[in-house]
Design an enzyme around this catalytic site. Structure first.
Site, PDB file in Angstrom:
ATOM      1  N   HIS A 173       6.211  -5.993  -9.894  1.00  0.00           N
ATOM      2  CA  HIS A 173       6.005  -4.803  -9.059  1.00  0.00           C
ATOM      3  C   HIS A 173       5.339  -3.692  -9.867  1.00  0.00           C
ATOM      4  O   HIS A 173       4.321  -3.119  -9.450  1.00  0.00           O
ATOM      5  CB  HIS A 173       7.356  -4.325  -8.519  1.00  0.00           C
ATOM      6  CG  HIS A 173       7.282  -3.104  -7.667  1.00  0.00           C
ATOM      7  ND1 HIS A 173       7.310  -3.146  -6.286  1.00  0.00           N
ATOM      8  CD2 HIS A 173       7.191  -1.780  -7.991  1.00  0.00           C
ATOM      9  CE1 HIS A 173       7.216  -1.916  -5.806  1.00  0.00           C
ATOM     10  NE2 HIS A 173       7.162  -1.059  -6.820  1.00  0.00           N
ATOM     11  N   GLU A 174       5.905  -3.397 -11.028  1.00  0.00           N
ATOM     12  CA  GLU A 174       5.359  -2.310 -11.848  1.00  0.00           C
ATOM     13  C   GLU A 174       4.020  -2.692 -12.470  1.00  0.00           C
ATOM     14  O   GLU A 174       3.117  -1.849 -12.598  1.00  0.00           O
ATOM     15  CB  GLU A 174       6.363  -1.917 -12.933  1.00  0.00           C
ATOM     16  CG  GLU A 174       7.686  -1.365 -12.399  1.00  0.00           C
ATOM     17  CD  GLU A 174       7.515  -0.157 -11.503  1.00  0.00           C
ATOM     18  OE1 GLU A 174       6.501   0.556 -11.634  1.00  0.00           O
ATOM     19  OE2 GLU A 174       8.400   0.080 -10.652  1.00  0.00           O
ATOM     20  N   HIS A 182       1.306  -2.014  -9.952  1.00  0.00           N
ATOM     21  CA  HIS A 182       0.925  -0.600  -9.921  1.00  0.00           C
ATOM     22  C   HIS A 182      -0.040  -0.286 -11.062  1.00  0.00           C
ATOM     23  O   HIS A 182      -1.080   0.363 -10.861  1.00  0.00           O
ATOM     24  CB  HIS A 182       2.167   0.286 -10.082  1.00  0.00           C
ATOM     25  CG  HIS A 182       3.024   0.382  -8.864  1.00  0.00           C
ATOM     26  ND1 HIS A 182       2.515   0.543  -7.591  1.00  0.00           N
ATOM     27  CD2 HIS A 182       4.382   0.371  -8.729  1.00  0.00           C
ATOM     28  CE1 HIS A 182       3.517   0.614  -6.723  1.00  0.00           C
ATOM     29  NE2 HIS A 182       4.659   0.510  -7.386  1.00  0.00           N
TER      30      HIS A 182
END
Length: 219
Positions: free
Chosen positions: A22-23, A26
């Site tokens: 997820h990170e 980003h």
């Protein structure tokens, strides 16, 4: 007690995978848009230690609502063809989108094992692997759905902000602290979990049914 501890241990891989990817998503999206801030801060990798936030990690395991270490970006570095709000929306949606992609990938893996490696699936190690895969699917769907809630500091607030008029954005900025309080109330009281649990269940069931039909398997 033993069963509860084992359940937590089997949840760990899914939590680590969900937060890390997820990170990273980003960071990668921001980098591709022209911002090298995530690269300079060492976030363009899949090393869990670069992305895990201890509090968010623990809460995701026990409360099924958590977060990773926020990726810092500088929207002024984005390619000029993207407005600041559009760039932030793209970076924000990358995280939840990655979680949904991972949920699909692990669901496919789940059915591949059931269809082509049933002897392994019913073995002691196979049962553990299948349990980890199932947990990873649920955690990724949960993290993706949770982050789409349109309240700061979640990704959803930045995603939907891009589609709002200037006046609405000004109003949101004015009452940003109020929305933070609303989010905290929803989170602390457990209402956030109650709101998104049916959505997580529906997405999970739909995903399993659709991909199951592709493999000719009904569960």
């Amino acid at each position: 007690m033993h069963g509860s501890l084992m359940g937590l241990l089997l949840t760990l891989p899914g939590v680590i995978i969900a937060i890390t990817f997820h990170e990273f998503a980003h960071a990668y999206a921001a980098y591709k848009l022209g911002d090298d801030t995530p690269k300079m801060q060492g976030r363009l990798n899949l090393n869990p230690l670069s992305h895990l936030d201890l509090a968010g990690f623990i809460l995701l395991i026990f409360a099924h609502i958590g977060w990773g270490k926020p990726v810092q970006i500088n929207p002024r570095n984005f390619d000029r063809k993207y407005s600041t709000s559009a760039g932030e929306a793209i970076v924000s949606v990358a995280g939840p989108l990655m979680n949904f992609v991972l949920a699909i990938v692990f669901t496919i893996l789940y059915f591949v094992l059931i269809k082509f490696a049933m002897e392994f699936v019913i073995s002691q190690i196979g049962v553990i692997v299948i349990t980890i895969i199932q947990s990873t699917i649920i955690v990724n769907i949960g993290l993706g759905v949770f982050n789409l809630i349109p309240l700061p500091p979640l990704d959803g607030s930045k995603i939907f902000r891009n589609f709002m008029s200037y006046n609405v954005k000004q109003w949101l900025d004015k009452y940003e602290r109020v929305f933070y309080i609303v989010f905290l109330i929803l989170w602390i009281t457990g209402l956030a979990g109650k709101i998104i649990s049916p959505i997580i269940g529906a997405i999970s069931s739909g995903l399993i049914n659709i991909i199951g039909m592709m493999f000719g398997i009904n569960i």
